[in-house]
Design a protein around this motif. Structure first.
Motif, PDB file in Angstrom:
ATOM      1  N   VAL A  89       0.839  -1.204   0.000  1.00 13.54           N
ATOM      2  CA  VAL A  89       0.000   0.000   0.000  1.00 13.54           C
ATOM      3  C   VAL A  89       0.870   1.248   0.000  1.00 13.54           C
ATOM      4  N   ILE A  90       0.428   2.244  -0.780  1.00 16.21           N
ATOM      5  CA  ILE A  90       1.033   3.574  -0.775  1.00 16.21           C
ATOM      6  C   ILE A  90      -0.017   4.571  -0.302  1.00 16.21           C
ATOM      7  N   ILE A  91       0.412   5.561   0.460  1.00 17.74           N
ATOM      8  CA  ILE A  91      -0.460   6.641   0.920  1.00 17.74           C
ATOM      9  C   ILE A  91       0.005   7.935   0.268  1.00 17.74           C
ATOM     10  N   ALA A  92      -0.921   8.663  -0.340  1.00 17.78           N
ATOM     11  CA  ALA A  92      -0.591   9.956  -0.938  1.00 17.78           C
ATOM     12  C   ALA A  92      -1.555  11.002  -0.401  1.00 17.78           C
ATOM     13  N   LEU A 127       3.190  -1.235   4.276  1.00 21.15           N
ATOM     14  CA  LEU A 127       3.267   0.144   3.836  1.00 21.15           C
ATOM     15  C   LEU A 127       4.545   0.337   3.034  1.00 21.15           C
ATOM     16  N   LEU A 128       4.396   0.634   1.734  1.00 21.45           N
ATOM     17  CA  LEU A 128       5.554   0.768   0.846  1.00 21.45           C
ATOM     18  C   LEU A 128       6.115   2.178   0.809  1.00 21.45           C
ATOM     19  N   ILE A 174      -3.288   2.054  -3.760  1.00 22.07           N
ATOM     20  CA  ILE A 174      -2.844   3.387  -3.369  1.00 22.07           C
ATOM     21  C   ILE A 174      -4.025   4.154  -2.825  1.00 22.07           C
ATOM     22  N   LEU A 175      -3.824   4.791  -1.668  1.00 22.66           N
ATOM     23  CA  LEU A 175      -4.807   5.704  -1.098  1.00 22.66           C
ATOM     24  C   LEU A 175      -4.429   7.100  -1.560  1.00 22.66           C
ATOM     25  N   LEU A 176      -5.311   7.737  -2.305  1.00 18.80           N
ATOM     26  CA  LEU A 176      -4.952   8.959  -3.017  1.00 18.80           C
ATOM     27  C   LEU A 176      -5.895  10.094  -2.650  1.00 18.80           C
ATOM     28  N   ASP A 177      -5.349  11.151  -2.060  1.00 17.40           N
ATOM     29  CA  ASP A 177      -6.143  12.337  -1.764  1.00 17.40           C
ATOM     30  C   ASP A 177      -6.397  13.102  -3.065  1.00 17.40           C
ATOM     31  N   ILE A 178      -7.419  13.925  -3.092  1.00 11.43           N
ATOM     32  CA  ILE A 178      -7.725  14.689  -4.307  1.00 11.43           C
ATOM     33  C   ILE A 178      -6.961  15.999  -4.343  1.00 11.43           C
ATOM     34  N   ARG A 179      -7.018  16.770  -3.274  1.00 16.05           N
ATOM     35  CA  ARG A 179      -6.355  18.082  -3.271  1.00 16.05           C
ATOM     36  C   ARG A 179      -4.922  17.940  -2.790  1.00 16.05           C
TER      37      ARG A 179
END
Length: 224
Positions: A16-19, A41-42, A63-68
């Motif tokens: 998993v990647i967090i952005a 967690l990568l 991947i968990l990706l925020d919009i802003r």
């Protein structure tokens, strides 16, 4: 380990990647994921550009990706990630629930749209399900989309018995290959059925078809 850990996959840990551009959010999500034995967690990114570079370097499953985010925002990053990594599950995790962003994210290739108000257990469940190829929508978003796609009559009446069977399996999150195995059909035949089902229901993708299956009682919420 939380209750959702009982769903842990027997295979290798889910990468998993967090952005997200907020450090507190990244750290909180990172601690949640690192506490699960079936997840790894990568890395964490603070911008869309960092997310693209990190995905290329680590080949995550989710991947968990925020919009802003600064520079390349989440929606633009999702489109580039989908083009570069077709099998990557892209989960938008945001505070925004307006229609414009939801539809833009889906057009960009997002696998799901989640709201940050959801519980940790629900998020972990969504990550595991997304890694299995199942589309994920926050309940608020799912209800809104159901309202959008629901025609006045029962659209499932247009389907043949076999198409009902295939749609039921789509709604349970099965891939074309898994549906073929379950029904004894060839994968190519399943693909043809899926195209027919989407056309008859007048929807754009499997997620909308699954929502209709739940809305009109072909599959119960507990089954999905």
């Amino acid at each position: 380990m939380c209750a959702a850990g009982t769903e842990a996959l027997a295979a290798a840990p889910i990468g998993v990647i967090i952005a997200d551009d907020h450090e507190v959010v990244r750290r909180g999500l990172g601690m949640l994921i690192e506490g699960e034995p079936d997840m790894r967690l990568l890395g964490m990114a603070a911008s869309g550009a960092e997310a693209l570079a990190l995905a290329a370097a680590t080949a995550p499953q989710v991947i968990l990706l925020d919009i802003r985010m600064p520079g390349i925002d989440g929606i633009a990053a999702a489109a580039q990630l989908r083009a570069a990594h077709p099998r990557l599950a892209i989960l938008m995790l945001t505070s925004y629930s307006d229609d414009a962003r939801i539809y833009a994210a889906m057009r960009a290739g997002a696998s799901g749209y989640l709201l940050k108000e959801m519980s940790g257990d629900a998020l972990l469940h969504a990550i595991r399900a997304a890694a299995r190829g199942e589309p994920q929508l926050h309940p608020t978003i799912a209800r809104r989309l159901m309202d959008r796609v629901m025609p006045p009559d029962d659209p499932l009446a247009r389907l043949s018995p076999r198409e009902h069977d295939v749609l039921r399996l789509i709604a349970r999150g099965l891939s074309n290959k898994e549906i073929a195995f379950a029904t004894g059909l060839t994968e190519q035949t399943v693909k043809s059925y899926v195209r027919e089902i989407l056309g008859k229901l007048g929807v754009a993708d499997r997620t909308q078809a699954a929502l209709l299956a739940v809305r009109y009682g072909l599959i119960g919420d507990a089954e999905g």
